[in-house]
Design an enzyme around this catalytic site. Structure first.
Site, PDB file in Angstrom:
ATOM      1  CG  HIS A 110      -1.818   1.173   1.304  1.00  0.00           C
ATOM      2  ND1 HIS A 110      -2.953   1.252   0.525  1.00  0.00           N
ATOM      3  CD2 HIS A 110      -1.758   2.335   2.003  1.00  0.00           C
ATOM      4  CE1 HIS A 110      -3.559   2.410   0.759  1.00  0.00           C
ATOM      5  NE2 HIS A 110      -2.854   3.085   1.653  1.00  0.00           N
ATOM      6  CB  VAL A 126      -9.732  -1.758   3.245  1.00  0.00           C
ATOM      7  CG1 VAL A 126      -8.787  -1.132   2.227  1.00  0.00           C
ATOM      8  CG2 VAL A 126     -10.879  -2.439   2.529  1.00  0.00           C
TER       9      VAL A 126
HETATM   10  C1  GRF Z   1       0.784   0.619  -6.107  1.00  0.00           C
HETATM   11  O1  GRF Z   1       0.965   1.967  -5.746  1.00  0.00           O
HETATM   12  C2  GRF Z   1       0.413  -0.208  -4.905  1.00  0.00           C
HETATM   13  O2  GRF Z   1       0.980   0.245  -3.722  1.00  0.00           O
HETATM   14  C3  GRF Z   1      -1.086  -0.028  -4.860  1.00  0.00           C
HETATM   15  O3  GRF Z   1      -1.494  -0.011  -6.199  1.00  0.00           O
HETATM   16  C4  GRF Z   1      -0.416   0.430  -7.021  1.00  0.00           C
HETATM   17  C5  GRF Z   1      -0.183  -0.632  -8.042  1.00  0.00           C
HETATM   18  O4  GRF Z   1       0.762  -0.253  -8.998  1.00  0.00           O
HETATM   19  N1  GRF Z   1      -1.683  -1.065  -4.067  1.00  0.00           N
HETATM   20  P1  GRF Z   1       1.334  -1.345  -9.994  1.00  0.00           P
HETATM   21  O5  GRF Z   1       0.133  -1.965 -10.702  1.00  0.00           O
HETATM   22  O6  GRF Z   1       2.092  -2.353  -9.205  1.00  0.00           O
HETATM   23  O7  GRF Z   1       2.206  -0.587 -10.948  1.00  0.00           O
END
Ligand code: GRF
Length: 225
Positions: free
Chosen positions: A113, A148
């Protein structure tokens, strides 16, 4: 060396998936990705899996697709088990997982996250951080629980928030940190070095860096007079 079998759930871009693919390209890395599941057929991350020769499939999860989170949970669970997956990593999977899935994969399901949890859970974490005026933000890898963006924290990476940051620049800085943190967290899991104790994670043999980081920096003071 037997490598831990990792399953990755995505919805979009898949840059964290790519970071894990790149890490696992090293035969010495203790995990390998055996299955990528996307809930969206158009997710660019699927291409990344294809390019790396990793099994990948689309499993629908919304009523628009004639499906539901419950259907997704059952199908994803079956597919992951069939592939012998031992750890599931959520990498930009943008739907709330059915609680049956969270229960079935308890302590074997991790998420990344883009904030220092428990600050700024939910959507637009970077925008929330800017609105709150924090001087540092970052990212968190944690075990998944029903609520969540909660669950025992495995690791965090910190980045400064700069005076002229907007959502895009802060997101980019955090994302670069995500790409370092996620492979590290998965490695620690694969090496059997994580022990969950209540809501905290004890890391076997971890040497935590000491020190203080200030933002604004102390050097600023000398410019004041
Ligand atoms: C990332 O910022 C992750 O932390 C969040 O969603 C985004 C996904 O980016 N959960 P990606 O698809 O891995 O480029």
């Amino acid at each position: 060396m037997t490598r831990l079998k990792l399953g990755v759930l995505i919805s979009g871009r898949g840059s964290n998936l790519q970071a894990l693919i790149d890490a696992a390209a090293d035969p010495a890395y203790p995990a390998e990705i055996v299955l990528v599941i996307s809930n969206r057929p158009e997710a660019p991350g699927l291409e990344r899996a294809a390019r790396a020769g990793i099994a990948h499939r689309v499993i629908a999860d919304s009523s628009r697709q004639g499906s539901s989170p419950q259907d997704f949970a059952a199908s994803a669970d079956a597919a992951l088990r069939q592939s012998g997956v031992a750890l599931v990593a959520l990498a930009g999977y943008m739907r709330i997982l059915d609680s049956s899935f969270v229960a079935a994969w308890r302590d074997r399901l991790v998420n990344i996250h883009p904030s220092l949890l428990p600050s700024f859970p939910g959507l637009h974490a970077q925008r929330q951080a800017l609105a709150a005026g924090v001087r540092f933000s970052g990212c968190t890898v944690h075990f998944v629980r029903d609520a969540v963006d909660t669950g025992p924290i495995i690791g965090q990476a910190v980045v400064p928030v700069l005076g002229d940051d907007d959502e895009a620049s802060l997101s980019g800085r955090i994302l670069a940190a995500e790409h370092r943190l996620y492979p590290l967290a998965v490695r620690l899991f694969a090496e059997g070095r994580l022990r969950i104790s209540g809501n905290t994670v004890v890391i076997d043999g971890a040497e935590t860096p000491e020190g203080v980081m200030l933002n604004p920096p102390e050097a600023l003071v000398s410019r004041a007079g």
